[in-house]
Design an enzyme around this catalytic site. Sequence first.
Site, short mmCIF file in Angstrom:
data_model
loop_
_atom_site.label_atom_id
_atom_site.label_comp_id
_atom_site.label_asym_id
_atom_site.label_seq_id
_atom_site.Cartn_x
_atom_site.Cartn_y
_atom_site.Cartn_z
CB CYS A 225 -0.85 0.11 1.34
SG CYS A 225 -1.91 -1.48 1.47
NE ARG B 155 4.58 1.90 -1.22
CZ ARG B 155 5.67 1.61 -0.14
NH1 ARG B 155 6.77 2.04 -0.38
NH2 ARG B 155 5.46 1.14 0.95
CD1 TRP C 124 -0.47 -5.29 -4.16
CD2 TRP C 124 -0.15 -6.18 -2.36
NE1 TRP C 124 0.41 -6.49 -4.39
CE2 TRP C 124 0.20 -6.82 -3.34
CE3 TRP C 124 0.18 -6.63 -0.72
CZ2 TRP C 124 1.04 -8.38 -3.18
CZ3 TRP C 124 0.58 -7.92 -0.89
CH2 TRP C 124 1.14 -9.03 -1.84
CG ASN D 286 2.06 0.06 3.84
OD1 ASN D 286 1.81 -1.04 3.69
ND2 ASN D 286 3.30 0.91 3.82
N GLY D 287 0.29 -2.25 5.96
CA GLY D 287 1.01 -2.94 6.93
C GLY D 287 -0.22 -4.19 7.00
CD GLU E 16 17.11 -10.83 -11.74
OE1 GLU E 16 16.41 -11.73 -10.89
OE2 GLU E 16 16.53 -9.93 -12.12
CE LYS F 205 13.69 -8.77 -13.01
NZ LYS F 205 14.12 -8.46 -11.69
CD GLU G 290 9.59 -9.11 -11.73
OE1 GLU G 290 9.02 -8.98 -10.37
OE2 GLU G 290 10.73 -9.01 -11.43
CG HIS H 103 18.55 -35.46 -12.74
ND1 HIS H 103 18.92 -36.68 -12.77
CD2 HIS H 103 19.71 -34.78 -13.04
CE1 HIS H 103 20.22 -36.98 -12.85
NE2 HIS H 103 20.65 -35.73 -13.04
CE LYS I 296 11.29 -1.19 -6.84
NZ LYS I 296 12.20 -2.26 -7.52
O1 M6R Z 1 13.70 -4.65 -1.75
P1 M6R Z 1 14.08 -5.93 -1.81
O2 M6R Z 1 15.41 -6.05 -2.79
O3 M6R Z 1 14.38 -6.33 -0.56
O4 M6R Z 1 12.89 -6.82 -2.67
C1 M6R Z 1 13.08 -8.33 -2.85
C2 M6R Z 1 12.13 -8.60 -3.80
O5 M6R Z 1 11.19 -8.42 -3.32
C3 M6R Z 1 12.60 -8.11 -5.18
O6 M6R Z 1 13.93 -8.40 -5.62
C4 M6R Z 1 11.70 -8.67 -6.28
O7 M6R Z 1 11.75 -10.12 -6.51
C5 M6R Z 1 11.49 -7.98 -7.72
N1 M6R Z 1 10.16 -7.43 -7.96
C6 M6R Z 1 12.25 -8.64 -8.65
O8 M6R Z 1 12.14 -7.94 -9.90
#
Ligand code: M6R
Length: 608
Positions: free
Chosen positions: A2, A27, A75, A99-100, A480, A484, A487, A503, A603
Amino acid sequence: MCGIVGYLGKRDCTEVLMDGLEKLEYRGYDSAGIAVFENGSIKTVKTRGKLSCMREKLSKEGSPKGFCGIGHTRWATHGEPSDINSHPHSNGRVTIVHNGIIENYTELKAFLTEKGYTFVSQTDSEVAACLLDYYYSERNPLKAITETMKELEGSFALGILFKDFPDRVYAVRKQSPLIVGEGEGEYFIASDIPAFLKYTKNYVLLEDNEIVCMKSSGTSYFDVHGIPIKKEKQVAEWDVEQAQKCGFPHFMLKEIHEQPDVVNKTLEDIVKDGVPDFSERGISDELLKNVGRVFIVACGTAMHAGIIAKYAIEKLARVPVTVEVASEFRYMEPIVGENDLVILISQSGETADTKAGLELAKEKGAKTLAVVNVKYSAIARAADMCIHTLAGPEIAVASTKAYMVQITVMYLLAFRFAFARGKISLEELKKLTEELMLSPKAISDVIERKGECQFIASRLVNVEKLFFIGRGFDYALSLEGSLKLKEITYIHSEAYAAGELKHGTISLIEDNIPVITVATQENILAKTISNMEEVKARGAYIIALCRKGTEFSENTVDLRFDIDTELPDMLVPLPTVCALQLIAYYTSVLRGNDPDKPRNLAKSVTTE
Ligand code: M6R
């Protein structure tokens, strides 16, 4: 997660709140709302959906006219995204944004129901509004807040309006970020700096259990007991431009383009007299020499940066490194001791699981080092040592430049580790550092060839699933690249160590399934090529990311992206990941998605 904004000043409050919420869109959210004092009473407008839906609703219903208010992007955690569950929530005399997560909301709801309160939403947040109202019996806002804080368990940042005080915004936080912007005769609260950066760079960081009251005469701060406290002002290092797209269609593309520059800045910051020097950050050679084991604790992309670090540190310094997913580490009773170094990698510095990992490591007496992008974030402040990465504000949900500087820092640390432990000489340390200095140019070269990545993306745009494979550093990159891509494109993608595929997973390979193979490491190239041939024989469509000049047998590779660089194999991940980011970005755009706002994602993940 949020986003919270709040404003008190002379501008059109609705506009400032909406503008601030737009800056926090990155976010992640599914609904939005604002509450503004209009002629002494609170007018609330909220809706499910994007801020464009809010704008539409405001133009239909009329924008609240006033100078004091709060706003929110939600969120969903408790209760589906809906108009009713959207914030702000009001009960009687109190209106809040939250938020939280309020962990004990069920008990509190039962208590408040008994006291005669009724609830309209399914959220945990509404409970906070009711509880504040319950403790507002003496019409004393500060007392209501301090009493409420005694009862709330979990994490929260709250922006609060009290009906009887149309010229005040209150806010409080515990384990959820909240900052206070202090302009000339105008004040802001926000979950992050971009929300008010265009009005002021001066801000105050609220610590856990601290309260702020904003009035037209200024701001006052209080501790958990309601006792006034003095707070230090910070000046944001960001400028407005950094928080804007600057002509790029998306933040993600802009941030990919910033990578050569931010890697350069990071190198300039850490390299002194031709070698990495961490002594100013309290990381001495003595410490590195005596470390028993290294644990790297992180989530998502930051965790993938940790895997690159593991390979580099183990290869050069011969220290055992374990990479742990933070959400697992915190609950698996890890065997960590005083002689160990626990490294927390995080862009935001607020990720709940990583933060919990840090607390656990401290409890166990380990030395803790944060590698964090957001200065003064919770993780940065709580760790024994901190390396502040210089990626600048990363707005896109998909992390790109933060990862790039994380791996740059971790390479430098690996070099210093190896030197401190006598595994490499000063000359070798200088040579490795010099080689790393070539990486900004290598990354730029990849960016210049973004058209080729776009072409690869055009081949992926209609696929339903695909695989990434690689070995060693290439495996870390595959993880990675796959994250990427999935997502932001919503294509089902899996990453495997190339040798592991047979396997089980190889049974999923059928005609034309794309297998993106990262094959940049000479020492294991022949093995990776065998794995490529295995999947090719089963009909896979192979896209290879390899060093220029790599030879494959005829008909193995369908498409290739050559990394043309003098960097040694160990450092090739820097330009290679850039190609993977561009492929993901263009695939997302070609599929008609908004890569900056992937569905269901946030985010900064401040809940478990
Ligand atoms: O703020 P952080 O680096 O701790 O966040 C960790 C993950 O939430 C973050 O890297 C997430 O996987 C990204 N959306 C990937 O692009």
